[in-house]
Write a protein that holds these residues in place. Structure first.
Motif, PDB file in Angstrom:
ATOM      1  N   THR A  49     103.846  27.853  85.151  1.00 55.22           N
ATOM      2  CA  THR A  49     102.806  26.891  84.741  1.00 55.22           C
ATOM      3  C   THR A  49     101.510  27.574  84.647  1.00 55.22           C
ATOM      4  OG1 THR A  49     104.070  25.672  86.455  1.00 55.22           O
ATOM      5  CG2 THR A  49     101.758  24.838  86.117  1.00 55.22           C
ATOM      6  N   GLY A  50     100.864  27.018  83.628  1.00 52.57           N
ATOM      7  CA  GLY A  50      99.690  27.456  83.009  1.00 52.57           C
ATOM      8  C   GLY A  50      99.859  28.287  82.016  1.00 52.57           C
ATOM      9  N   SER A  51     100.895  28.647  81.644  1.00 54.30           N
ATOM     10  CA  SER A  51     101.010  29.551  80.516  1.00 54.30           C
ATOM     11  C   SER A  51     100.999  29.030  78.905  1.00 54.30           C
ATOM     12  CB  SER A  51     102.329  30.164  80.509  1.00 54.30           C
ATOM     13  OG  SER A  51     103.573  29.203  80.724  1.00 54.30           O
ATOM     14  N   GLY A  52     101.063  27.574  79.302  1.00 58.26           N
ATOM     15  CA  GLY A  52     101.040  26.781  78.043  1.00 58.26           C
ATOM     16  C   GLY A  52     102.424  26.213  77.631  1.00 58.26           C
ATOM     17  N   LYS A  53     103.345  26.277  78.305  1.00 60.11           N
ATOM     18  CA  LYS A  53     104.645  26.192  78.076  1.00 60.11           C
ATOM     19  C   LYS A  53     105.143  24.724  77.463  1.00 60.11           C
ATOM     20  CE  LYS A  53     105.823  25.183  83.048  1.00 60.11           C
ATOM     21  NZ  LYS A  53     106.681  23.894  82.923  1.00 60.11           N
ATOM     22  N   THR A  54     104.225  23.567  78.110  1.00 57.82           N
ATOM     23  CA  THR A  54     104.502  22.501  77.684  1.00 57.82           C
ATOM     24  C   THR A  54     104.476  22.071  76.303  1.00 57.82           C
ATOM     25  OG1 THR A  54     103.624  21.698  79.871  1.00 57.82           O
ATOM     26  CG2 THR A  54     103.896  19.998  78.262  1.00 57.82           C
ATOM     27  N   ALA A  55     103.082  22.608  75.527  1.00 53.06           N
ATOM     28  CA  ALA A  55     103.096  22.804  74.133  1.00 53.06           C
ATOM     29  C   ALA A  55     104.182  23.839  73.436  1.00 53.06           C
ATOM     30  CB  ALA A  55     101.713  23.026  73.805  1.00 53.06           C
ATOM     31  N   ALA A  56     104.444  24.625  74.156  1.00 52.79           N
ATOM     32  CA  ALA A  56     105.329  25.577  73.465  1.00 52.79           C
ATOM     33  C   ALA A  56     106.720  24.797  73.479  1.00 52.79           C
ATOM     34  CB  ALA A  56     105.563  26.599  74.407  1.00 52.79           C
ATOM     35  N   PHE A  57     107.067  23.716  74.037  1.00 53.20           N
ATOM     36  CA  PHE A  57     108.312  23.136  73.687  1.00 53.20           C
ATOM     37  C   PHE A  57     108.064  21.664  72.971  1.00 53.20           C
ATOM     38  CE2 PHE A  57     108.051  21.979  78.431  1.00 53.20           C
ATOM     39  CZ  PHE A  57     108.047  20.568  78.115  1.00 53.20           C
ATOM     40  N   LEU A  58     107.034  21.211  73.412  1.00 53.23           N
ATOM     41  CA  LEU A  58     106.354  19.957  72.435  1.00 53.23           C
ATOM     42  C   LEU A  58     106.351  20.062  71.011  1.00 53.23           C
ATOM     43  CD1 LEU A  58     104.623  17.946  75.116  1.00 53.23           C
ATOM     44  CD2 LEU A  58     106.770  17.207  74.714  1.00 53.23           C
ATOM     45  N   LEU A  59     105.458  20.823  70.883  1.00 58.63           N
ATOM     46  CA  LEU A  59     105.177  21.114  69.218  1.00 58.63           C
ATOM     47  C   LEU A  59     106.143  21.186  68.493  1.00 58.63           C
ATOM     48  CD1 LEU A  59     101.955  23.346  69.752  1.00 58.63           C
ATOM     49  CD2 LEU A  59     101.822  20.944  68.661  1.00 58.63           C
ATOM     50  N   PRO A  60     107.284  22.354  68.623  1.00 54.01           N
ATOM     51  CA  PRO A  60     108.304  22.335  67.774  1.00 54.01           C
ATOM     52  C   PRO A  60     109.246  21.062  67.775  1.00 54.01           C
ATOM     53  CG  PRO A  60     108.513  24.016  69.365  1.00 54.01           C
ATOM     54  CD  PRO A  60     107.460  23.488  69.525  1.00 54.01           C
ATOM     55  N   THR A  61     109.289  20.560  68.947  1.00 56.66           N
ATOM     56  CA  THR A  61     110.444  19.545  68.819  1.00 56.66           C
ATOM     57  C   THR A  61     109.662  18.187  68.301  1.00 56.66           C
ATOM     58  OG1 THR A  61     109.850  19.175  71.245  1.00 56.66           O
ATOM     59  CG2 THR A  61     111.968  20.446  70.573  1.00 56.66           C
ATOM     60  N   LEU A  62     108.253  17.812  68.574  1.00 60.89           N
ATOM     61  CA  LEU A  62     107.536  16.702  67.970  1.00 60.89           C
ATOM     62  C   LEU A  62     107.441  16.963  66.490  1.00 60.89           C
ATOM     63  CD1 LEU A  62     104.877  16.272  70.567  1.00 60.89           C
ATOM     64  CD2 LEU A  62     106.801  14.764  70.090  1.00 60.89           C
ATOM     65  N   ASN A  63     107.315  18.314  66.098  1.00 59.59           N
ATOM     66  CA  ASN A  63     107.204  18.495  64.592  1.00 59.59           C
ATOM     67  C   ASN A  63     108.407  18.081  63.940  1.00 59.59           C
ATOM     68  OD1 ASN A  63     105.825  19.942  62.469  1.00 59.59           O
ATOM     69  ND2 ASN A  63     107.765  20.833  62.004  1.00 59.59           N
ATOM     70  N   ALA A  64     109.508  18.277  64.586  1.00 60.00           N
ATOM     71  CA  ALA A  64     110.968  17.851  63.877  1.00 60.00           C
ATOM     72  C   ALA A  64     111.064  16.405  63.757  1.00 60.00           C
ATOM     73  CB  ALA A  64     112.377  18.314  64.684  1.00 60.00           C
ATOM     74  N   LEU A  65     110.342  15.556  64.421  1.00 58.25           N
ATOM     75  CA  LEU A  65     110.081  14.235  64.693  1.00 58.25           C
ATOM     76  C   LEU A  65     109.511  13.711  63.419  1.00 58.25           C
ATOM     77  CD1 LEU A  65     111.582  11.908  66.434  1.00 58.25           C
ATOM     78  CD2 LEU A  65     109.604  11.997  67.724  1.00 58.25           C
ATOM     79  N   ALA A  66     108.378  14.634  63.143  1.00 59.83           N
ATOM     80  CA  ALA A  66     107.346  14.025  62.223  1.00 59.83           C
ATOM     81  C   ALA A  66     107.860  14.339  60.990  1.00 59.83           C
ATOM     82  CB  ALA A  66     106.284  14.956  62.150  1.00 59.83           C
ATOM     83  N   ASN A  67     108.939  15.338  60.844  1.00 57.95           N
ATOM     84  CA  ASN A  67     109.525  15.303  59.519  1.00 57.95           C
ATOM     85  C   ASN A  67     110.938  14.501  59.169  1.00 57.95           C
ATOM     86  OD1 ASN A  67     107.851  17.288  58.489  1.00 57.95           O
ATOM     87  ND2 ASN A  67     108.542  18.619  59.863  1.00 57.95           N
TER      88      ASN A  67
END
Ligand code: AMP
Length: 212
Positions: A49-67
């Motif tokens: 926790t604190g490593s930025g792990k949440t954005a590490a999984f949200l950004l690529p998966t949300l990106n697929a949703l945007a596309n």
């Protein structure tokens, strides 16, 4: 030279959200996990926790949703049973709420995306209302299975499963629940697991639910 978020070619709406949040440089876990996840790979990531792990999984998966250029119009989604594209399972309500808030901040420039948090202790009626039409669901395992059994959510359209804090989840006795959730998902999904520690039982879970 260290990477910036621009190196990942994320959807414009996500880069705008990152700007607004003041995130300029990816953290080490983001730098490693995001490109692999964007390629659709399954991942087992060791991170605290604190490593930025949440954005590490949200950004690529949300990106697929945007596309996905065929997002079903919201009014049509509201009529049907909820079939999320992205499913995050979390050990605790607090973590589920935090991940949900982070996801909301990241999709604020993405049109038509709905995010719901599903967790024990919340009234069912309110939860079912919030769940309607959500493409992104962040859930604790027990309550998610309750809603599956009540036919309020179907997991057959999940493109990406994220198991957050997997070691904590196993310590809390969620192994069987996780396996029951995984059984409902399409085989073709992407799976991303995060864990602070990597004991044998995590390797075993990974062997059971990751494809590569
Ligand atoms: P997490 O490990 O996901 O709980 O993230 C820890 C904290 O770091 C959260 O408050 C995030 O908002 C923040 N954060 C995540 N990624 C970055 C980044 N690339 N730059 C600055 N802060 C970040």
């Amino acid at each position: 030279m260290s990477k910036t978020f621009a190196d990942f070619s994320l959807d414009e709406s996500l880069t705008q959200a990152l700007d607004a949040l003041g995130f300029t440089t990816p953290t080490p876990v983001q730098e490693q996990a995001i490109p692999a996840a964007l390629e659709g790979k399954d991942l087992l990531v060791s991170s605290q926790t604190g490593s930025g792990k949440t954005a590490a999984f949200l950004l690529p998966t949300l990106n697929a949703l945007a596309n996905q250029d065929t997002l079903v119009p919201f009014k049509d989604r509201m009529k049907a049973v909820t079939q999320p594209n992205i499913l995050v399972i979390s050990p605790t309500r607090e973590l589920a709420q935090q991940v949900c808030q982070d996801a909301i901040a990241l999709v604020r420039h993405m049109k038509g995306v709905r995010i719901a948090a599903i967790m024990g202790g919340m009234p069912f009626g309110k939860q079912i209302q919030q769940l309607k039409g959500a493409q992104v669901v962040v859930a604790t395992p027990g309550r998610l299975l309750d809603l599956v059994n009540r036919r309020q959510i179907k997991l057959d359209k999940v493109d990406a499963l994220i198991v957050d804090e997997a070691d904590r989840m196993l310590d809390m006795g969620f192994y069987d629940d996780i396996m029951q959730i995984v059984k409902q998902l399409p085989d073709s999904r992407q799976t991303i697991m995060f864990s602070a520690t990597m004991p044998d039982k995590i390797q075993k879970l990974a062997a059971n639910i990751l494809h590569d």
